[in-house]
Design a protein around this motif. Structure first.
Motif, short mmCIF file in Angstrom:
data_model
loop_
_atom_site.label_atom_id
_atom_site.label_comp_id
_atom_site.label_asym_id
_atom_site.label_seq_id
_atom_site.Cartn_x
_atom_site.Cartn_y
_atom_site.Cartn_z
N ASP A 118 62.57 24.99 -11.42
CA ASP A 118 62.22 26.34 -10.95
C ASP A 118 61.00 26.35 -10.04
O ASP A 118 60.45 27.39 -9.72
CB ASP A 118 62.03 27.29 -12.12
N GLY A 119 60.55 25.17 -9.62
CA GLY A 119 59.39 25.08 -8.76
C GLY A 119 58.11 24.82 -9.52
O GLY A 119 57.11 24.40 -8.97
N MET A 120 58.14 25.09 -10.83
CA MET A 120 56.97 24.85 -11.68
C MET A 120 57.27 23.80 -12.75
O MET A 120 56.38 23.43 -13.50
CB MET A 120 56.51 26.16 -12.32
N GLY A 121 58.51 23.38 -12.84
CA GLY A 121 58.92 22.40 -13.84
C GLY A 121 60.39 22.56 -14.18
O GLY A 121 61.09 23.39 -13.61
N LEU A 122 60.83 21.74 -15.12
CA LEU A 122 62.23 21.80 -15.54
C LEU A 122 62.40 22.82 -16.66
O LEU A 122 61.58 22.89 -17.58
CB LEU A 122 62.70 20.43 -16.02
N PRO A 165 64.90 36.28 -25.82
CA PRO A 165 64.90 37.67 -25.34
C PRO A 165 63.57 38.11 -24.73
O PRO A 165 63.51 39.15 -24.09
CB PRO A 165 65.25 38.49 -26.58
N VAL A 166 62.52 37.33 -24.90
CA VAL A 166 61.23 37.67 -24.30
C VAL A 166 61.30 37.58 -22.77
O VAL A 166 60.60 38.29 -22.07
CB VAL A 166 60.12 36.72 -24.84
N TYR A 167 62.19 36.72 -22.25
CA TYR A 167 62.32 36.51 -20.82
C TYR A 167 63.52 37.27 -20.27
O TYR A 167 64.64 37.09 -20.73
CB TYR A 167 62.46 35.02 -20.50
N SER A 168 63.29 38.10 -19.28
CA SER A 168 64.35 38.90 -18.67
C SER A 168 65.20 38.05 -17.72
O SER A 168 64.67 37.16 -17.05
CB SER A 168 63.76 40.06 -17.86
N PRO A 169 66.50 38.35 -17.65
CA PRO A 169 67.34 37.67 -16.65
C PRO A 169 66.88 38.02 -15.24
O PRO A 169 66.30 39.08 -15.01
CB PRO A 169 68.74 38.25 -16.91
N TYR A 170 67.13 37.12 -14.30
CA TYR A 170 66.82 37.39 -12.91
C TYR A 170 67.90 36.76 -12.04
O TYR A 170 68.68 35.94 -12.51
CB TYR A 170 65.42 36.90 -12.53
N GLU A 171 67.96 37.18 -10.78
CA GLU A 171 68.98 36.69 -9.86
C GLU A 171 68.34 35.90 -8.73
O GLU A 171 67.24 36.23 -8.28
CB GLU A 171 69.79 37.87 -9.30
N ARG A 172 69.06 34.87 -8.29
CA ARG A 172 68.62 34.03 -7.17
C ARG A 172 69.85 33.67 -6.35
O ARG A 172 70.96 33.60 -6.87
CB ARG A 172 67.96 32.74 -7.64
N THR A 173 69.64 33.41 -5.06
CA THR A 173 70.75 32.89 -4.26
C THR A 173 70.99 31.45 -4.67
O THR A 173 70.10 30.78 -5.21
CB THR A 173 70.44 32.95 -2.75
N ALA A 174 72.18 30.96 -4.41
CA ALA A 174 72.52 29.58 -4.78
C ALA A 174 71.59 28.59 -4.08
O ALA A 174 71.27 27.54 -4.64
CB ALA A 174 73.98 29.30 -4.43
N ASP A 175 71.13 28.91 -2.88
CA ASP A 175 70.22 28.02 -2.16
C ASP A 175 68.84 27.93 -2.81
O ASP A 175 68.13 26.95 -2.60
CB ASP A 175 70.06 28.47 -0.71
N GLU A 176 68.44 28.94 -3.56
CA GLU A 176 67.12 28.95 -4.20
C GLU A 176 67.11 28.19 -5.52
O GLU A 176 66.04 27.91 -6.05
CB GLU A 176 66.68 30.39 -4.46
N ILE A 177 68.27 27.85 -6.06
CA ILE A 177 68.37 27.19 -7.36
C ILE A 177 68.58 25.70 -7.15
O ILE A 177 69.49 25.30 -6.42
CB ILE A 177 69.55 27.76 -8.18
N HIS A 178 67.75 24.88 -7.76
CA HIS A 178 67.95 23.43 -7.72
C HIS A 178 68.42 23.00 -9.11
O HIS A 178 67.63 22.91 -10.04
CB HIS A 178 66.67 22.69 -7.34
#
Length: 68
Positions: free
Chosen positions: A16-20, A43-56
């Motif tokens: 995610d850019g900060m770690g695995l 459940p403490v962490y909310s879902p979020y959306e990213r484009t496929a290019d932003e996800i490694h």
């Protein structure tokens, strides 16, 4: 060409850019550009959306065991 979105949905290891991190990925249908929803089982962490290019994506988790 390599597939850019998870199919089928599941738990993946991502950089995610900060770690695995291990998160559930779900393809968002009809998104342009292709996008995924990143979901935590915690459940403490909310879902979020990213484009496929932003996800490694590093890999898919196929098995998990925990000591009790």
């Amino acid at each position: 060409m390599a597939r850019r979105t998870p199919n089928p949905p599941g738990i993946f290891v991502l950089d995610d850019g900060m770690g695995l991190v291990a998160k559930r990925l779900e393809h968002i249908p009809n998104s342009d550009p292709p996008a995924v929803r990143v979901i935590s089982d915690n459940p403490v962490y909310s879902p979020y959306e990213r484009t496929a290019d932003e996800i490694h994506t590093v890999g898919r988790i196929r098995w998990f065991a925990r000591e009790i």
